[in-house]
Design an enzyme around this catalytic site. Structure first.
Site, PDB file in Angstrom:
ATOM      1  N   HIS A   1       6.697  -3.660   0.005  1.00  0.00           N
ATOM      2  CA  HIS A   1       6.307  -4.606  -1.051  1.00  0.00           C
ATOM      3  C   HIS A   1       5.376  -5.669  -0.468  1.00  0.00           C
ATOM      4  CE1 HIS A   1       7.389  -7.254  -4.647  1.00  0.00           C
ATOM      5  NE2 HIS A   1       6.815  -8.109  -3.807  1.00  0.00           N
ATOM      6  N   GLU A   2       5.794  -6.265   0.646  1.00  0.00           N
ATOM      7  CA  GLU A   2       4.985  -7.323   1.260  1.00  0.00           C
ATOM      8  C   GLU A   2       3.699  -6.759   1.852  1.00  0.00           C
ATOM      9  OE1 GLU A   2       5.757 -10.156   0.548  1.00  0.00           O
ATOM     10  OE2 GLU A   2       7.857  -9.987   0.039  1.00  0.00           O
TER      11      GLU A   2
ATOM     12  N   HIS B   1       1.078  -6.425  -0.839  1.00  0.00           N
ATOM     13  CA  HIS B   1       0.406  -7.705  -1.106  1.00  0.00           C
ATOM     14  C   HIS B   1      -0.676  -7.959  -0.060  1.00  0.00           C
ATOM     15  CE1 HIS B   1       2.805  -9.198  -4.390  1.00  0.00           C
ATOM     16  NE2 HIS B   1       3.926  -9.255  -3.703  1.00  0.00           N
TER      17      HIS B   1
END
Length: 266
Positions: A57-58, A61
């Site tokens: 997820h990170e 980003h």
């Protein structure tokens, strides 16, 4: 030298590879029934897989921000998938894991610092924010694939339940992340399209708004409504409420089972 540094900035960390190794080994233990305690194996498998999804997820980003113009994410270690490199490892990893253990809720993490002034274009800003929860959506699709593809023949019941519970975490995380609430990715998607005045007035509310969302989830009626929507989505993907319930039941191996989730003989 610069090329070597660039390569090092993108090299997958041994910390992340270690977490993946735990996920693979415990997933194998769940599948084969090798573990003496299936509940403990499910706990380790789901928790490690959940942490892997948080790292991805990170990373999503950061990687999207890199292509959008923020070339500083590499030097910060965000492209190595190392959770220890996040601005707040507590918020990104520890708290989401604690929430899973306490209540079976996919709490969105989030602590990669993006230098937004380096990114030009509202669509790019929106995409940077959307990339994280879209990773949870993709993870949920992968977890539920055996269900909606009707490919469960030969899949052990314990592994099936573990996948169902992991899918519930991913769907709940995606829904929460996409809420248009300051401090969550959903607000980050729409923020570039708001006026400067609105953004300036909303900015101080972000920490309190996030706390407010989780406080609301402790209200039984709100909690029931939220998880009903999660259940509806999982049902559309072929995952039954009983399967997610049994997955959660196995995950909390330290509690007394209520007998509803006796594992059928293979």
């Amino acid at each position: 030298m610069g090329h070597q540094g660039s390569r090092a900035e993108r090299q997958i960390s041994s910390v992340f590879l270690g977490i993946v190794a735990v996920m693979v080994v415990t997933g194998w233990a769940v599948w084969t029934g090798y573990a003496t305690s299936p509940g403990l194996a499910v706990f380790l498998f789901v928790t490690s897989a959940w942490v892997v999804s948080l790292c991805l997820h990170e990373y999503a980003h950061a990687r999207t921000a890199l292509h959008g113009g923020d070339i500083t994410v590499g030097a910060k270690g965000y492209l190595t998938l190392n959770p220890l490199k996040y601005t707040h490892a507590l918020l990104s990893i520890v708290l989401p894991v604690v929430f899973v253990i306490l209540g079976g809720l996919g709490l969105p993490g989030g602590a990669v610092y993006i230098e937004r002034d380096r990114i030009r274009g509202r669509w790019k800003h929106s995409l940077v924010s959307a990339a994280g929860p879209l990773t949870n959506v993709l993870f949920a699709v992968v977890c539920t694939a055996p269900f909606w593809l009707h490919a469960l023949d030969g899949v052990p019941w314990v592994f099936r339940f573990a996948l169902a519970f992991l899918a519930l975490l991913q769907v709940s995380a995606a829904i929460l992340n996409f809420l248009p609430v300051p401090g969550l990715d959903g607000y980050g998607v729409i923020e570039p399209w708001l006026s400067h005045r609105v953004r300036r007035e909303v900015a101080p509310l972000a920490p309190f708004a996030l706390i407010g969302v989780f406080a609301l989830l402790w209200i039984p009626e709100v909690n029931t409504f939220f998880f009903d929507r999660v259940t509806d989505i999982l049902g559309a993907l072929g995952v039954s409420d009983l399967e997610t319930y049994c997955g959660h039941d196995l995950y909390r191996f330290w509690e007394e089972t209520d007998g509803y989730c006796r594992i059928p003989s293979r």
